[in-house]
Write a protein that holds these residues in place. Structure first.
Motif, mmCIF file in Angstrom:
data_model
loop_
_atom_site.group_PDB
_atom_site.id
_atom_site.type_symbol
_atom_site.label_atom_id
_atom_site.label_comp_id
_atom_site.label_asym_id
_atom_site.label_seq_id
_atom_site.Cartn_x
_atom_site.Cartn_y
_atom_site.Cartn_z
ATOM 1 N N TYR A 13 27.457 21.527 -53.548
ATOM 2 C CA TYR A 13 28.814 21.575 -54.094
ATOM 3 C C TYR A 13 29.044 20.268 -54.835
ATOM 4 O O TYR A 13 29.004 19.190 -54.250
ATOM 5 C CB TYR A 13 29.876 21.730 -52.996
ATOM 6 N N ASP A 19 33.869 25.371 -58.021
ATOM 7 C CA ASP A 19 33.257 26.673 -57.740
ATOM 8 C C ASP A 19 34.064 27.707 -58.518
ATOM 9 O O ASP A 19 34.898 28.408 -57.952
ATOM 10 C CB ASP A 19 33.282 26.952 -56.229
ATOM 11 N N CYS A 39 29.994 29.047 -48.877
ATOM 12 C CA CYS A 39 28.982 28.757 -49.889
ATOM 13 C C CYS A 39 28.824 29.975 -50.794
ATOM 14 O O CYS A 39 28.608 31.085 -50.296
ATOM 15 C CB CYS A 39 27.658 28.433 -49.212
ATOM 16 N N PRO A 40 28.928 29.795 -52.104
ATOM 17 C CA PRO A 40 28.788 30.933 -53.005
ATOM 18 C C PRO A 40 27.359 31.480 -53.073
ATOM 19 O O PRO A 40 27.147 32.609 -53.504
ATOM 20 C CB PRO A 40 29.219 30.380 -54.362
#
Length: 53
Positions: A13, A19, A39-40
């Motif tokens: 990140y 994001d 978390c993507p």
């Protein structure tokens, strides 16, 4: 601003990038992310991140 590493998958990140897909604008410090942010890349929780030294 500090970067944070997702320990399970290695995604980082970067506050300068934010994001965007998760609705987090550039310039948002990790500390200001919602507690339920994930978390993507892998879906890990915020607690699974550590500061990049």
């Amino acid at each position: 601003m500090k970067k944070y590493l997702c320990k399970p998958c290695g995604w980082i990140y970067d506050p300068a990038l934010g994001d965007p897909d998760g609705g987090i604008p550039p310039g948002t410090p990790f500390e200001q992310l919602e507690a339920n942010w994930i978390c993507p890349a892998c879906g890990a929780g915020k607690e699974d991140f550590e500061e990049v030294k």
